[in-house]
Structure formats: C-alpha cells, structure tokens
Design a protein around this motif. Sequence first.
Motif, PDB file in Angstrom:
ATOM      1  N   GLN A  50       0.825  -1.206   0.000  1.00 54.23           N
ATOM      2  CA  GLN A  50       0.000   0.000   0.000  1.00 54.23           C
ATOM      3  C   GLN A  50       0.859   1.255   0.000  1.00 54.23           C
ATOM      4  OE1 GLN A  50      -3.468   0.189   2.523  1.00 54.23           O
ATOM      5  NE2 GLN A  50      -3.385  -2.007   2.950  1.00 54.23           N
ATOM      6  N   ALA A  51       1.980   1.221   0.721  1.00 52.97           N
ATOM      7  CA  ALA A  51       2.861   2.384   0.778  1.00 52.97           C
ATOM      8  C   ALA A  51       3.443   2.696  -0.596  1.00 52.97           C
ATOM      9  CB  ALA A  51       3.986   2.137   1.790  1.00 52.97           C
ATOM     10  N   ILE A  52       3.834   1.641  -1.337  1.00 51.85           N
ATOM     11  CA  ILE A  52       4.388   1.839  -2.681  1.00 51.85           C
ATOM     12  C   ILE A  52       3.344   2.425  -3.620  1.00 51.85           C
ATOM     13  CG2 ILE A  52       5.228   0.615  -4.717  1.00 51.85           C
ATOM     14  CD1 ILE A  52       6.685  -1.305  -2.764  1.00 51.85           C
ATOM     15  N   LEU A  53       2.118   1.931  -3.545  1.00 53.06           N
ATOM     16  CA  LEU A  53       1.041   2.439  -4.396  1.00 53.06           C
ATOM     17  C   LEU A  53       0.806   3.920  -4.152  1.00 53.06           C
ATOM     18  CD1 LEU A  53      -1.270   2.009  -6.401  1.00 53.06           C
ATOM     19  CD2 LEU A  53      -2.720   1.320  -4.454  1.00 53.06           C
ATOM     20  N   TYR A  54       0.730   4.317  -2.875  1.00 52.64           N
ATOM     21  CA  TYR A  54       0.511   5.724  -2.544  1.00 52.64           C
ATOM     22  C   TYR A  54       1.648   6.592  -3.074  1.00 52.64           C
ATOM     23  CZ  TYR A  54       0.896   9.978   0.208  1.00 52.64           C
ATOM     24  OH  TYR A  54       1.070  11.282   0.588  1.00 52.64           O
ATOM     25  N   ALA A  55       2.890   6.182  -2.798  1.00 54.04           N
ATOM     26  CA  ALA A  55       4.040   6.988  -3.198  1.00 54.04           C
ATOM     27  C   ALA A  55       4.099   7.164  -4.708  1.00 54.04           C
ATOM     28  CB  ALA A  55       5.325   6.349  -2.675  1.00 54.04           C
ATOM     29  N   ALA A  56       3.801   6.119  -5.454  1.00 51.87           N
ATOM     30  CA  ALA A  56       3.838   6.207  -6.917  1.00 51.87           C
ATOM     31  C   ALA A  56       2.801   7.202  -7.431  1.00 51.87           C
ATOM     32  CB  ALA A  56       3.602   4.822  -7.527  1.00 51.87           C
ATOM     33  N   ILE A  57       1.598   7.162  -6.868  1.00 54.53           N
ATOM     34  CA  ILE A  57       0.534   8.090  -7.287  1.00 54.53           C
ATOM     35  C   ILE A  57       0.943   9.533  -7.008  1.00 54.53           C
ATOM     36  CG2 ILE A  57      -1.821   8.851  -6.814  1.00 54.53           C
ATOM     37  CD1 ILE A  57      -2.521   5.901  -6.257  1.00 54.53           C
ATOM     38  N   VAL A  58       1.466   9.788  -5.815  1.00 54.99           N
ATOM     39  CA  VAL A  58       1.811  11.156  -5.420  1.00 54.99           C
ATOM     40  C   VAL A  58       2.962  11.712  -6.256  1.00 54.99           C
ATOM     41  CG1 VAL A  58       2.690  12.595  -3.542  1.00 54.99           C
ATOM     42  CG2 VAL A  58       0.932  10.890  -3.089  1.00 54.99           C
ATOM     43  N   VAL A  59       3.952  10.885  -6.557  1.00 56.64           N
ATOM     44  CA  VAL A  59       5.080  11.347  -7.370  1.00 56.64           C
ATOM     45  C   VAL A  59       4.586  11.848  -8.725  1.00 56.64           C
ATOM     46  CG1 VAL A  59       7.104  10.588  -8.664  1.00 56.64           C
ATOM     47  CG2 VAL A  59       6.878   9.983  -6.269  1.00 56.64           C
ATOM     48  N   VAL A  60       3.713  11.082  -9.353  1.00 52.68           N
ATOM     49  CA  VAL A  60       3.196  11.464 -10.678  1.00 52.68           C
ATOM     50  C   VAL A  60       2.371  12.741 -10.588  1.00 52.68           C
ATOM     51  CG1 VAL A  60       1.689  10.777 -12.571  1.00 52.68           C
ATOM     52  CG2 VAL A  60       3.231   9.105 -11.542  1.00 52.68           C
ATOM     53  N   VAL A  61       1.436  12.803  -9.637  1.00 54.40           N
ATOM     54  CA  VAL A  61       0.562  13.972  -9.506  1.00 54.40           C
ATOM     55  C   VAL A  61       1.362  15.216  -9.146  1.00 54.40           C
ATOM     56  CG1 VAL A  61      -1.333  14.987  -8.182  1.00 54.40           C
ATOM     57  CG2 VAL A  61      -1.457  12.592  -8.888  1.00 54.40           C
ATOM     58  N   ALA A  62       2.285  15.097  -8.193  1.00 53.72           N
ATOM     59  CA  ALA A  62       3.065  16.254  -7.756  1.00 53.72           C
ATOM     60  C   ALA A  62       3.952  16.779  -8.884  1.00 53.72           C
ATOM     61  CB  ALA A  62       3.918  15.887  -6.540  1.00 53.72           C
ATOM     62  N   TRP A  88       5.163  21.769  -4.588  1.00 53.57           N
ATOM     63  CA  TRP A  88       4.899  20.575  -5.397  1.00 53.57           C
ATOM     64  C   TRP A  88       6.204  19.887  -5.803  1.00 53.57           C
ATOM     65  CZ3 TRP A  88       0.592  18.145  -5.319  1.00 53.57           C
ATOM     66  CH2 TRP A  88      -0.634  18.813  -5.202  1.00 53.57           C
ATOM     67  N   THR A  89       7.225  20.678  -6.098  1.00 58.93           N
ATOM     68  CA  THR A  89       8.528  20.107  -6.461  1.00 58.93           C
ATOM     69  C   THR A  89       9.115  19.339  -5.289  1.00 58.93           C
ATOM     70  OG1 THR A  89       8.915  21.957  -7.981  1.00 58.93           O
ATOM     71  CG2 THR A  89      10.821  20.635  -7.357  1.00 58.93           C
ATOM     72  N   MET A  90       9.035  19.942  -4.099  1.00 61.93           N
ATOM     73  CA  MET A  90       9.511  19.264  -2.895  1.00 61.93           C
ATOM     74  C   MET A  90       8.728  17.979  -2.671  1.00 61.93           C
ATOM     75  SD  MET A  90       9.885  22.546  -0.353  1.00 61.93           S
ATOM     76  CE  MET A  90       9.571  21.502   1.063  1.00 61.93           C
ATOM     77  N   SER A  91       7.421  18.043  -2.858  1.00 65.34           N
ATOM     78  CA  SER A  91       6.577  16.874  -2.640  1.00 65.34           C
ATOM     79  C   SER A  91       6.951  15.745  -3.589  1.00 65.34           C
ATOM     80  CB  SER A  91       5.105  17.259  -2.836  1.00 65.34           C
ATOM     81  OG  SER A  91       4.266  16.146  -2.649  1.00 65.34           O
ATOM     82  N   ALA A  92       7.182  16.077  -4.865  1.00 69.29           N
ATOM     83  CA  ALA A  92       7.555  15.056  -5.841  1.00 69.29           C
ATOM     84  C   ALA A  92       8.899  14.420  -5.486  1.00 69.29           C
ATOM     85  CB  ALA A  92       7.617  15.665  -7.239  1.00 69.29           C
ATOM     86  N   ALA A  93       9.876  15.259  -5.127  1.00 68.75           N
ATOM     87  CA  ALA A  93      11.211  14.745  -4.817  1.00 68.75           C
ATOM     88  C   ALA A  93      11.210  13.894  -3.548  1.00 68.75           C
ATOM     89  CB  ALA A  93      12.188  15.909  -4.664  1.00 68.75           C
ATOM     90  N   LEU A  94      10.550  14.403  -2.520  1.00 62.86           N
ATOM     91  CA  LEU A  94      10.572  13.692  -1.243  1.00 62.86           C
ATOM     92  C   LEU A  94       9.727  12.418  -1.295  1.00 62.86           C
ATOM     93  CD1 LEU A  94      10.402  16.777   1.118  1.00 62.86           C
ATOM     94  CD2 LEU A  94      12.382  15.359   0.589  1.00 62.86           C
ATOM     95  N   THR A  95       8.603  12.471  -2.000  1.00 62.76           N
ATOM     96  CA  THR A  95       7.800  11.254  -2.137  1.00 62.76           C
ATOM     97  C   THR A  95       8.522  10.232  -3.006  1.00 62.76           C
ATOM     98  OG1 THR A  95       5.801  12.621  -1.974  1.00 62.76           O
ATOM     99  CG2 THR A  95       5.504  10.359  -2.669  1.00 62.76           C
ATOM    100  N   GLY A  96       9.337  10.733  -3.944  1.00 60.90           N
ATOM    101  CA  GLY A  96      10.177   9.821  -4.713  1.00 60.90           C
ATOM    102  C   GLY A  96      11.160   9.083  -3.814  1.00 60.90           C
ATOM    103  N   ALA A  97      11.686   9.807  -2.816  1.00 62.16           N
ATOM    104  CA  ALA A  97      12.581   9.156  -1.846  1.00 62.16           C
ATOM    105  C   ALA A  97      11.814   8.116  -1.026  1.00 62.16           C
ATOM    106  CB  ALA A  97      13.192  10.206  -0.929  1.00 62.16           C
ATOM    107  N   LEU A  98      10.579   8.444  -0.656  1.00 64.45           N
ATOM    108  CA  LEU A  98       9.743   7.477   0.062  1.00 64.45           C
ATOM    109  C   LEU A  98       9.509   6.232  -0.793  1.00 64.45           C
ATOM    110  CD1 LEU A  98       6.946   9.684   1.722  1.00 64.45           C
ATOM    111  CD2 LEU A  98       8.960   8.696   2.809  1.00 64.45           C
ATOM    112  N   LEU A  99       9.218   6.457  -2.079  1.00 61.58           N
ATOM    113  CA  LEU A  99       8.965   5.334  -2.989  1.00 61.58           C
ATOM    114  C   LEU A  99      10.181   4.417  -3.073  1.00 61.58           C
ATOM    115  CD1 LEU A  99       7.223   3.901  -5.097  1.00 61.58           C
ATOM    116  CD2 LEU A  99       8.070   5.545  -6.806  1.00 61.58           C
ATOM    117  N   ALA A 100      11.370   5.025  -3.192  1.00 60.16           N
ATOM    118  CA  ALA A 100      12.594   4.217  -3.269  1.00 60.16           C
ATOM    119  C   ALA A 100      12.804   3.420  -1.983  1.00 60.16           C
ATOM    120  CB  ALA A 100      13.789   5.124  -3.536  1.00 60.16           C
TER     121      ALA A 100
END
Length: 319
Positions: free
Chosen positions: A131-143, A169-181
């Motif tokens: 579930q965590a991976i699914l959320y992070a992937a969605i947020v990275v794309v949207v952000a 939004w840039t911070m959100s995309a970058a940081l959520t990308g770190a969460l996804l990894a």
Amino acid sequence: MKKMTDATSSRAAPTEQGVLRFSIAMTFVLAVVGIGFGIASGAASIIFDGIYSLIDASMTAVALVVSMLITQTMAERRQARLAHRFTMGFWHLEPMVLGVNGVLLTGAALYALVTAVSSLLSGGRELDFGQAILYAAIVVVVAALMALKNRRANRTIRSSFVALDVKGWTMSAALTGALLAAFLFGWLIQGTALDWMSPYVDPAILALVCLVMLPLPIPTIRRALADILLITPPEMKARIDSIAAEIAARHGFTDHRAYVARVGRGRQIELFFIVPRGAPARPLEEWDAIRDEIGEAIGGESPDRWLTIAFTTDPEWAD
C-alpha cells in the motif's frame, strides 16, 4: 477568425487565484488520501506527508484570500468595503502569510524528526509496503505534473504565492520519490538476510525526509521577515537614488531623500526633493509633469506600486 482565437486565448489565460484554487483542491485530496494510506499501511512517513500537505493546503487557502483582497481592493478601491479601514492596502498580509507558512512547515518537520528518532530507538515499526508503494507512486506522478503545470502558468503570472506553491509541489515530488525508493527497498528485502532492517525503513526515511525539509522554508521566512520589518532592498534603493539624483540635477533641485520598501508584491517609494529657497514659482501643472517624469523613469506602474513625490525647501520635512 484571428480575433476569435485571441479572445479565447485571453479567456484561457491562467490567473493567480485560479492556479491557487486548483492547487488547494489537489493538495487536500492528496492529503486525505495520504493520511488514509498511512493509517492503513502503518507508515508514519506517509501520515506525516499527509499532515504536511494539509498544513500547506490550509496556508495556500489563506494566501488565496490575501491575493483576492489585494487585487480586489486595488482594482476596485471605491467599491471595496474594507478599503475604508485598510487605506494603505493589504500588501503587508502577504509576507505575514508566507512567514507563518514557513514557520508551520518547519515546526511540523521538526516534530516529525523527533518522532522518527524516537521510533528508531524503540525498534522501528512494521508496515504494509504494498500500500505504501502504491501511494508513493501516485503522489510522485501527480506532484510532478502539478509542479510543471504551475511553473508554466507562473511565467506570465509572476506571483510569489504561485512560486511558493511550485516549490511545494517540487519538494513533494522529490521527497515522495525518496519514500517510494525506500518502500521498494523495504519490500525487496523481505524474506532475505536483510529482513531485520524492514521495521527501520519507515522511521529512517521519515528522519531523512525531515532533515531535508527543515531548511527549505528558511529563505521564505527570511524574505517574509525582511518585508514585515520594512528592510530596504539595497538594489532597489540604489536604483531609486540614481533616478532621483538625475532628476534633481536636471531640474535644479539641491538634494533629494528616498525612502523605499518592499512589502510582498508591493513597492512603497517616497521621494522628497529639496527645492532652492527663493526659486521662481512654477504652476502646479509643471510640478505634476515632473512627477509624471519621475514615475516613468522608475517604471513598473501598477496597483502594486505606491509612489509618493513631494517638493519642499526645508530639508527637515524630508528627514
């Protein structure tokens, strides 16, 4: 056909309020989804991401109200009821909102950092990586899409609020990308010799994200404090002094005094010119013509420029 195309393009041009409204709606949606996913998966980092987004969206909503007050009051000053109580405008609210936003985001990151360190020291926590991976992937794309969209819109709007929103939004995309990894790493090591690290993935990545986010609002806070305290921008003061000195020399004035400040999007400029005692009288129309000349030399005539020009023979009136 050309005229119809131009009219359609003009109507479709983005506005500060329109960009901020859509950004607020998207942020609230992602925040609610994030908190839900965080609770379901047990990931404190996702819960923090959702709460951080809620704070950001709330402050963006306040920024939208301030933006509407500024534009409505300056464009329709006679019709605006609040203009009678705020005769100097609402520019001073803009740096206040930006400063409070920066302080709140810094405080949230600091609190989350303390929580993450505490969790690390107590053995970490288990979570549902799927579930965590699914959320992070969605947020990275949207952000990422929101950052690109709003950055493009701000090329014409040139708003500090929209610029801050793009940064968010840039911070959100970058940081959520770190969460996804990190979540992908935690998922991959399950059932391997590194499985003991799984409980530490969530608090470790939360601590890392907080360390990255803590200093990011500092430039915004510094700029907001400078505007609130009416600290004179050196480059702005030098330019106004140069223009005023040239005007004084051209019209035979003995000296000048310049007082300038930047308050949010507003520029406040007060110029005093010292006229020689006993100088020949001039009609008011000539003084107004000099004011027009000064205004054109300064440039940037808009509702966001507050320009006062005075002439006196007594330097004490200018000091």
